[in-house]
Design an enzyme around this catalytic site. Structure first.
Site, mmCIF file in Angstrom:
data_model
loop_
_atom_site.group_PDB
_atom_site.id
_atom_site.type_symbol
_atom_site.label_atom_id
_atom_site.label_comp_id
_atom_site.label_asym_id
_atom_site.label_seq_id
_atom_site.Cartn_x
_atom_site.Cartn_y
_atom_site.Cartn_z
ATOM 1 N N HIS A 1 -19.274 -54.714 -24.365
ATOM 2 C CA HIS A 1 -19.655 -53.943 -25.387
ATOM 3 C C HIS A 1 -21.002 -53.180 -24.889
ATOM 4 O O HIS A 1 -21.967 -54.037 -24.769
ATOM 5 C CB HIS A 1 -19.829 -54.531 -26.653
ATOM 6 N N ARG B 1 -2.529 -76.982 -28.589
ATOM 7 C CA ARG B 1 -3.282 -78.348 -29.033
ATOM 8 C C ARG B 1 -3.848 -79.013 -27.958
ATOM 9 O O ARG B 1 -4.029 -80.320 -27.956
ATOM 10 C CB ARG B 1 -2.594 -79.153 -30.072
ATOM 11 N N THR C 1 -3.990 -58.607 -25.575
ATOM 12 C CA THR C 1 -4.826 -59.491 -25.336
ATOM 13 C C THR C 1 -4.143 -60.807 -26.332
ATOM 14 O O THR C 1 -3.183 -60.494 -26.814
ATOM 15 C CB THR C 1 -6.358 -59.237 -25.718
ATOM 16 N N GLN D 1 -12.114 -55.941 -28.353
ATOM 17 C CA GLN D 1 -10.693 -55.263 -27.916
ATOM 18 C C GLN D 1 -10.497 -54.082 -29.183
ATOM 19 O O GLN D 1 -11.336 -53.325 -29.739
ATOM 20 C CB GLN D 1 -9.752 -56.026 -27.873
ATOM 21 N N LEU E 1 -17.366 -37.634 -29.481
ATOM 22 C CA LEU E 1 -17.044 -36.211 -29.544
ATOM 23 C C LEU E 1 -17.599 -35.392 -28.775
ATOM 24 O O LEU E 1 -16.902 -34.360 -28.267
ATOM 25 C CB LEU E 1 -17.539 -36.045 -31.206
ATOM 26 N N ASP E 2 -18.666 -35.740 -27.958
ATOM 27 C CA ASP E 2 -19.404 -34.743 -27.123
ATOM 28 C C ASP E 2 -18.197 -34.646 -25.840
ATOM 29 O O ASP E 2 -18.772 -33.706 -25.250
ATOM 30 C CB ASP E 2 -20.840 -35.484 -26.621
#
Ligand code: GDP
Ligand code: IMO
Ligand code: MG
Length: 427
Positions: free
Chosen positions: A41, A142, A238, A223, A331-332
């Site tokens: 990120h 587990r 994932t 994700q 958007l650019d």
């Protein structure tokens, strides 16, 4: 109401890092709720560029407590490295807390993922090789080790030896690899325990009290919903659940606290790794989007596949998550095209679909039905209000909104915090 969920609505890399950083200025807690250090990120603000993998994207704000919730898988070696890296940029990481219930990514998870991906050959998923699938697999079986196991050497060793007996048989007998040594792992992880311990608390209790006290809590997904283990394009997904509902299960918070679910939606779509992608562009337009959008994986550096915006998948994301608003990013990147296309439905097996087809074979076979809109040539990264955007760009955003059926509240026109434009309510 004090809780919101911010999540990716496509195949990841929608700009969640940027969006969470932008939206978090008035929240008290930012909580990562699933995945692990497979995420990447990007946050660009206050003269810094952070590529966060585990640490929540609110970390730049000194008033925010960053929380890694129970449902995240944590590689403690990576956690420490990332905390050090972020600290080196001058950011205070002392307010990062981690749930003791979070499962750990262990050295054998990394080893096993390497060999199993290789074993799959042309059917490989193209994972990030961070041990995510094997760690969630052991959790469900587990036999996982959790962060809290770091703080009791006897228990840690006992659990490790049991697991390692089986893992080493698999590594040596099936994959012809060397076995891993329990003593070395114990020594290394006990060394890590000291660094991790000051950050470990009962995050569920912390968040519960915070909500009762009227504090603002923001859940950050990793994700995107099309990579969701249950609702994504299985098996090309994932191993966790990015969908909004999973935020509550992971953090141990009741659903009544949440009244805002923000879907981060790129103005086109990208995907890293294998799997179906109906609107993928393997032509010069796809290449242009990749170059202008700098579409290379934050974690693995792989080139992202690019394609037109898919409103069918947008509607699917709206339905799965109960999205209350959209934050449209990048958007650019669409500037400079004569026409832009939006997928409004599919054709497959001689039939038309205007929603995500429920059977995988239909989706694999789906060819998009496009609507064509007029493009715009102006660069828009310096626009600061929605009305400054070229008419065609405004029409494009309004059409996204209409086709997905959820209002767009913010449009992002660049990676920096200030390149975020509030969108007026058209009604
Ligand atoms: P995440 O995984 O969803 O947080 O997204 P990534 O950080 O992996 O990828 C998004 C990339 O696009 C990052 O390099 C961001 O800095 C960048 N980005 C985010 N929003 C915008 C935007 O509106 N325009 C442009 N050009 N780049 C953006
Ligand atoms: P962020 O949070 C894009 C993809 C991988 C692979 C599949 C399974 O930055 O959006 P895994 O390592 O999770 O077992 O890989 O999921 N993938 C991502 N793609 N962005 C991500 O995270 C991703 N995390 C995993 O490429 O196809
Ligand atoms: Mg990313």
């Amino acid at each position: 109401m004090p809780a919101s969920i911010v999540l990716g609505t496509q195949w990841g890399d929608e700009g969640k890092g940027k969006a969470v950083d932008f939206l978090a200025d008035r929240v008290d807690y930012v909580v990562r709720y699933q995945g692990g250090n497979n995420a990447g990120h990007t946050v660009i603000a206050e003269g810094r560029l952070l590529k966060l993998q585990l640490i929540p994207s609110g970390i730049l704000y000194p008033h925010i407590t960053s929380v890694i919730a129970d449902g995240v898988v944590v590689d403690p070696r990576h956690l420490i490295k990332e905390m050090d890296q972020v600290r080196e940029t001058g950011v205070d990481v002392s307010r990062l807390v981690v749930s003791g219930n979070a499962h750990m990514i262990m050295p054998y998870h990394l080893e096993l993922e390497k060999v199993t991906e290789r074993f799959l050959g042309k059917n490989a998923l193209g994972t990030t090789k961070r041990g995510i699938g094997p760690a969630y697999g052991d959790k469900a079986a587990r036999i996982g080790l959790r962060i809290q196991d770091l703080f009791d050497e006897k228990i840690f060793r006992e659990k490790l030896e049991v697991v390692l007996r089986e893992k080493n048989l698999i590594l040596t007998k099936i994959y012809n690899r060397l076995p891993l040594d329990a003593d070395r792992i114990v020594e290394e992880y006990m060394g890590l325990a000291e660094r991790v311990q000051p950050h470990v608390i009962d995050t569920g209790a912390l968040l519960h009290q915070a909500l009762i006290d009227g504090k603002q809590v923001m859940f950050e997904g990793a994700q995107g919903v099309l990579l969701d283990l249950d609702h994504g394009t299985y098996p090309f997904v994932t191993s966790s659940n990015p969908v909004a509902g999973s935020a509550l299960a992971s953090a141990g918070v009741g659903p009544h606290w949440v009244d805002r679910v923000v879907g981060i939606m790129k103005a086109y779509i990208t995907r890293v790794g294998a799997g179906p992608f109906p609107t993928e562009l393997v032509d010069d337009v796809g290449e242009r989007l990749g170059t202008r959008g700098k579409e290379f994986g934050t974690v693995t550096g792989r080139q992202r596949r690019c394609g037109w915006f898919d409103a069918c998948l947008g509607r699917y994301a709206a339905r799965l998550n109960g999205l209350t608003e959209l934050l449209v990013t990048k958007l650019d990147v669409l500037s400079g095209l004569d026409t832009v296309k939006i997928c409004t439905g599919y054709r497959a097996y001689g039939q038309a679909f205007d929603d995500m087809p429920p059977h995988q074979s239909v989706f694999h076979d789906a060819s998009p039905i496009y609507e064509e809109l007029e493009g715009w040539h102006e660069e828009i990264d310096e626009c600061r209000v929605f009305e400054d955007l070229p008419k065609q760009a405004q029409v494009y955003v309004r059409r996204m909104e209409e086709l997905v059926g959820v209002p767009v509240s913010i449009v992002s026109v660049g990676p920096a915090r200030e390149q975020s434009l509030p969108v007026p309510d058209p009604r």
